[in-house]
Write an enzyme that holds these catalytic residues in place. Structure first.
Site, mmCIF file in Angstrom:
data_model
loop_
_atom_site.group_PDB
_atom_site.id
_atom_site.type_symbol
_atom_site.label_atom_id
_atom_site.label_comp_id
_atom_site.label_asym_id
_atom_site.label_seq_id
_atom_site.Cartn_x
_atom_site.Cartn_y
_atom_site.Cartn_z
ATOM 1 N N CYS A 19 21.074 -5.986 0.543
ATOM 2 C CA CYS A 19 22.120 -5.061 0.950
ATOM 3 C C CYS A 19 21.508 -3.839 1.650
ATOM 4 C CB CYS A 19 22.976 -4.666 -0.252
ATOM 5 S SG CYS A 19 24.582 -3.981 0.211
ATOM 6 N N HIS A 55 24.468 -9.834 -3.076
ATOM 7 C CA HIS A 55 24.151 -9.437 -4.447
ATOM 8 C C HIS A 55 24.358 -10.640 -5.366
ATOM 9 C CE1 HIS A 55 23.765 -5.142 -3.718
ATOM 10 N NE2 HIS A 55 24.885 -5.159 -3.021
#
Length: 485
Positions: free
Chosen positions: A334, A433
């Protein structure tokens, strides 16, 4: 309509979240339909819900304990700190605004309707609602307009169990002090107390428990010994992450996670810390990345530009580039993925940083432009390196555009090519994630990095620990007695 019981603490980190999770599992195992609820949480460790929003990771764990899917109404107000004094405000799963700590005190009354709406929706669907407070029950400076502790308890007339942590020291004073500080109307709601994390001989504190009960008029709900298996459950707060210095251990794959000041979604790494052949270390700012590290992970961030600045200031950019020259691996998730490109642009001032652009680490010919739209989505697909099914979730602002051709990290089922892998195969970036929570994917990536997983089934392990924790709680404090309150 559900019975309700609220758990508040004498302070932060007294074990409220995991205690509520354990009690929830104990009651669920007894056949009750239990749901968790936390009116207000403050954490950058968030989870994507099945209804397309985000809540605190602790409430997602509590939902897991209840064997239900997490939904936004379990944590209607989530504060995500983005600097020392300010936070982003997420209401019922969506970004609502942002405010400084002082501004937020005046905003709270506007949020009470959302909180009670969410609570009432859950109350119609359960036998029991277990409510978790936030911080300390005796924060008189925040009592006005409170929606997290006694303010909410008064709004729904919830009986309260107060939790103190003996492992921190001062538990007697913290319980008695809370009793002295609480105003009479709030005091009437407190029905009992639990002393948590007792090490050593519990009999040495038995008489004191009765003395506290006599002094306060609260029911002694039990003394809970320290439970070592809790270290296998996800940490709620970045302060719980240990940045101990490790030495080389023969036969283990050494993975270093950079403990960025605004680290987010750090539960990404929980499955790694349970692998016996992995040495997982969180490296604090100012510390050098150990030379024996095989994989450096740059984690997610709530404030990517600020954290990339911190990375440069601590000299980690030099460590990372030297690490790659020596043949090591870098894995960015991310915000960490965004840092691997040539630059990050913030033309709208989304992150309220002093910079509207910053130079990236330059491993990919790419740039990321931050935007006001936040992507919150659970995704499925398969790895590009090997045809293995994968799943995870995206939680980010901005889009990354590559100006070079790179092999993607994964091919998603919505036909997107996701992430990137450098030409030499040593640098990997992804927005996904939770990728290490996929057992087969984790085993493959560990072998790719030069080691192997032990075939641990992470979710089954988590479920087993939760059952053991629930049984431990029931043996020591008898959850049926709590429900009688």
């Amino acid at each position: 309509m559900a019975k309700i019981l609220m758990f508040q603490g004498t302070g932060s980190s007294v074990g409220k979240s995991v205690l509520v999770a354990g009690i929830a599992r104990a009651l669920t195992n007894k056949g009750y339909n239990v749901l968790p609820f936390k009116p207000q949480n403050m954490s950058n460790n968030a989870a994507v819900t099945v209804d397309g929003g985000e809540i605190g990771r602790a409430q997602a764990l509590q939902a897991f304990a209840c064997r239900v899917d997490p939904v936004v109404h379990m944590n209607p107000v989530l504060l995500k700190p983005h600097n020392v004094q300010g936070s982003q405000i997420v209401v019922q799963g969506k970004i609502w605004g942002q405010a400084s700590a002082r501004e937020y005190q005046e905003i709270k009354p506007q949020l009470l309707d959302y909180v009670t709406e969410s609570f009432n929706l859950l109350k119609r669907k359960a036998d029991i609602i277990l409510i978790e407070g936030a911080g300390s029950a005796s924060e008189i400076n925040l009592r006005k307009n409170d929606i997290a502790n006694m303010g909410f308890a008064q709004a729904v007339k919830a009986p309260v169990i107060l939790i103190g942590d003996i492992d921190r020291g001062g538990v007697i004073a913290s319980l008695i002090g809370t009793h002295k500080i609480l105003p009479p109307n709030d005091l009437k709601l407190v029905k009992g107390f639990i002393v948590n994390k007792m090490r050593g001989d519990p009999s040495l504190f038995t008489e004191t428990m009765e003395w506290i009960s006599h002094k306060t008029g609260w029911k002694n709900c039990g003394l809970l010994p320290f439970f070592d298996e809790l270290k296998k459950l996800p940490a709620e707060d970045s302060a719980d992450l240990k940045a101990d210095k490790s030495s080389y251990q023969y036969g283990k794959l050494h993975i270093s996670v950079l403990l960025l000041p605004n680290i987010a979604n750090f539960d990404d790494f929980d499955p790694l810390k349970n692998e016996p052949h992995i040495l997982l270390e969180f490296i604090s700012p100012g510390s050098v990345v150990p030379a024996f590290t095989k994989v450096i992970i740059i984690p997610g961030s709530k404030n990517t530009i600020s954290d990339l600045n911190a990375l440069y200031q601590t000299g980690w950019d030099i460590d990372i580039k030297a690490h790659v020259r020596r043949g090591g691996y870098v894995f960015g998730i991310c915000g960490g993925y965004q840092m691997l490109g040539q630059q990050i642009l913030d033309p709208l001032g989304i992150e309220e940083s002093s910079n509207d652009r910053i130079k990236g680490l330059g491993f990919f010919k790419s740039e990321t432009i931050l935007s006001s739209e936040k992507k919150l989505e659970a995704v499925t697909g398969h790895l590009a390196l090997k045809d293995i099914d994968c799943e995870g979730y995206e939680m980010h602002v901005g889009q990354t555009k590559h100006h070079g051709t790179y092999k993607p990290f994964a091919y998603l089922d919505d036909s997107r090519a996701e992430g990137a892998i450098s030409d030499n195969g040593q640098v990997i970036g992804t927005y996904l994630h939770g990728i290490f929570h996929c057992d087969e994917v984790r085993d493959y990536l560990l072998s790719y990095f030069g080691s192997s997983g032990d075939g641990i089934l992470y979710e089954q392990q988590l479920d087993s620990v939760m059952n053991n924790w629930a049984n431990f709680i029931n043996d020591n404090i008898l959850v049926d007695n709590l429900i009688s309150l």
